[in-house]
Design an enzyme around this catalytic site. Structure first.
Site, PDB file in Angstrom:
ATOM      1  N   GLY A  47     -21.909  -9.955  14.946  1.00  0.00           N
ATOM      2  CA  GLY A  47     -21.022 -10.577  13.973  1.00  0.00           C
ATOM      3  C   GLY A  47     -21.010  -9.703  12.742  1.00  0.00           C
ATOM      4  N   GLU A  48     -21.270 -10.286  11.582  1.00  0.00           N
ATOM      5  CA  GLU A  48     -21.302  -9.530  10.338  1.00  0.00           C
ATOM      6  C   GLU A  48     -22.637  -9.817   9.679  1.00  0.00           C
ATOM      7  OE1 GLU A  48     -20.837  -7.223   7.360  1.00  0.00           O
ATOM      8  OE2 GLU A  48     -21.075  -9.315   6.799  1.00  0.00           O
ATOM      9  N   SER A  49     -23.478  -8.800   9.573  1.00  0.00           N
ATOM     10  CA  SER A  49     -24.868  -9.026   9.177  1.00  0.00           C
ATOM     11  C   SER A  49     -25.004  -9.610   7.770  1.00  0.00           C
ATOM     12  CB  SER A  49     -25.683  -7.730   9.285  1.00  0.00           C
ATOM     13  OG  SER A  49     -25.170  -6.722   8.431  1.00  0.00           O
ATOM     14  N   CYS A  79     -26.268  -5.947  17.994  1.00  0.00           N
ATOM     15  CA  CYS A  79     -25.420  -5.410  16.931  1.00  0.00           C
ATOM     16  C   CYS A  79     -25.869  -5.926  15.560  1.00  0.00           C
ATOM     17  CB  CYS A  79     -23.949  -5.702  17.211  1.00  0.00           C
ATOM     18  SG  CYS A  79     -22.810  -4.685  16.226  1.00  0.00           S
ATOM     19  N   ARG A 108     -26.308   0.483   9.021  1.00  0.00           N
ATOM     20  CA  ARG A 108     -25.143  -0.365   9.292  1.00  0.00           C
ATOM     21  C   ARG A 108     -23.904   0.487   9.549  1.00  0.00           C
ATOM     22  NH1 ARG A 108     -22.748  -3.164   5.498  1.00  0.00           N
ATOM     23  NH2 ARG A 108     -21.946  -4.866   6.751  1.00  0.00           N
ATOM     24  N   ILE A 134     -19.121  -2.228  18.518  1.00  0.00           N
ATOM     25  CA  ILE A 134     -18.143  -2.709  17.542  1.00  0.00           C
ATOM     26  C   ILE A 134     -18.770  -2.621  16.152  1.00  0.00           C
ATOM     27  CG2 ILE A 134     -16.687  -4.641  16.807  1.00  0.00           C
ATOM     28  CD1 ILE A 134     -16.921  -5.734  19.700  1.00  0.00           C
ATOM     29  N   ARG A 135     -18.328  -1.672  15.350  1.00  0.00           N
ATOM     30  CA  ARG A 135     -18.915  -1.435  14.014  1.00  0.00           C
ATOM     31  C   ARG A 135     -20.440  -1.432  14.122  1.00  0.00           C
ATOM     32  NH1 ARG A 135     -16.931  -5.617   9.858  1.00  0.00           N
ATOM     33  NH2 ARG A 135     -18.074  -4.260   8.451  1.00  0.00           N
ATOM     34  N   HIS A 175     -23.185  -4.723  22.634  1.00  0.00           N
ATOM     35  CA  HIS A 175     -22.926  -6.129  22.959  1.00  0.00           C
ATOM     36  C   HIS A 175     -22.941  -6.358  24.478  1.00  0.00           C
ATOM     37  CE1 HIS A 175     -21.355  -7.438  18.931  1.00  0.00           C
ATOM     38  NE2 HIS A 175     -21.084  -6.150  18.825  1.00  0.00           N
ATOM     39  N   GLU A 177     -23.300  -9.063  25.988  1.00  0.00           N
ATOM     40  CA  GLU A 177     -22.665 -10.345  26.276  1.00  0.00           C
ATOM     41  C   GLU A 177     -21.165 -10.217  26.507  1.00  0.00           C
ATOM     42  OE1 GLU A 177     -22.259  -9.790  21.874  1.00  0.00           O
ATOM     43  OE2 GLU A 177     -23.778  -9.338  23.381  1.00  0.00           O
TER      44      GLU A 177
END
EC number: 4.3.3.6
Length: 200
Positions: A47-49, A79, A108, A134-135, A175, A177
């Site tokens: 997600g977004e840390s 991630c 990051r 992803i990022r 990822h 998943e």
């Protein structure tokens, strides 16, 4: 039955719950400290840390998760989850906090912005796995107790560390998943079950 929680504050929660269910464990979302108390292990999703960090404070989960990890609770981060399990984060926000647990320095967005997301294969514990980045972060430093589990195998980032394990903690920059390949999740489930045996 082994119960594994997925931190359900932000990110790809549903995908991790589905992958864990296919690994014959009871998978539950965790949003409150009481829900954390009812699980044997925790997955911290991508997600977004920085958002996960802020929401963990808001939902009063930051300190309880840190405490459980320090006491030996198994955890797996993918991630952003890798960033949340790191002892040091480069290029993070000044106020960003992590759960810690793995003696590593993570950068990051090391692979670039959202538009630079890609799929590739990685070497994970001797197996070749499909991986979605992803990022994504990568690991720049590992402490003496950290085992490198995976590296990028090709391209300009060849050799970069993207999977690690320290004790009961596992982290990947990618990822699993999102690929339908359950080998990373099965590895974590085996780790959780072994930790339960060792604790008896």
């Amino acid at each position: 039955m082994t119960t594994i929680g997925v931190l359900a504050l932000q990110g790809d929660v549903r995908e991790h719950l589905g992958a864990l269910a296919e690994c014959d464990v009871l998978a539950r979302p965790v949003r409150r400290p009481a829900e954390l108390d009812d699980v044997d292990a925790l997955v911290v999703p991508g997600g977004e840390s920085t958002a996960i960090s802020k929401l963990a404070v808001t939902f009063e989960l930051l300190d309880p998760i840190r405490k459980r990890i320090a006491e030996g609770m198994p955890a797996y981060g993918s991630c952003a989850g890798m960033i949340m399990l790191a002892s040091e984060v480069l290029d993070g926000r000044p106020d960003q906090q992590t759960f810690g647990g793995i003696d590593m320095t993570v950068r990051r967005n090391a692979f670039g912005r959202q538009v630079d997301s890609f799929e590739d294969t990685v070497d994970f514990d001797g197996d070749s796995l499909p991986a979605v980045f992803i990022r994504a972060p990568w690991v720049e430093r590992t402490g003496p107790g950290v085992r490198v589990m995976g590296r990028v195998t090709g391209g300009p980032a060849a050799g970069r560390i993207v999977a690690v394990r320290q004790g009961n903690l596992l982290a990947t920059a990618f990822h699993p998943e999102l690929t339908g390949d359950l080998r990373v999740h099965r590895h974590f489930v085996d780790l959780v079950r072994q930790a339960d045996v060792d604790a008896r």
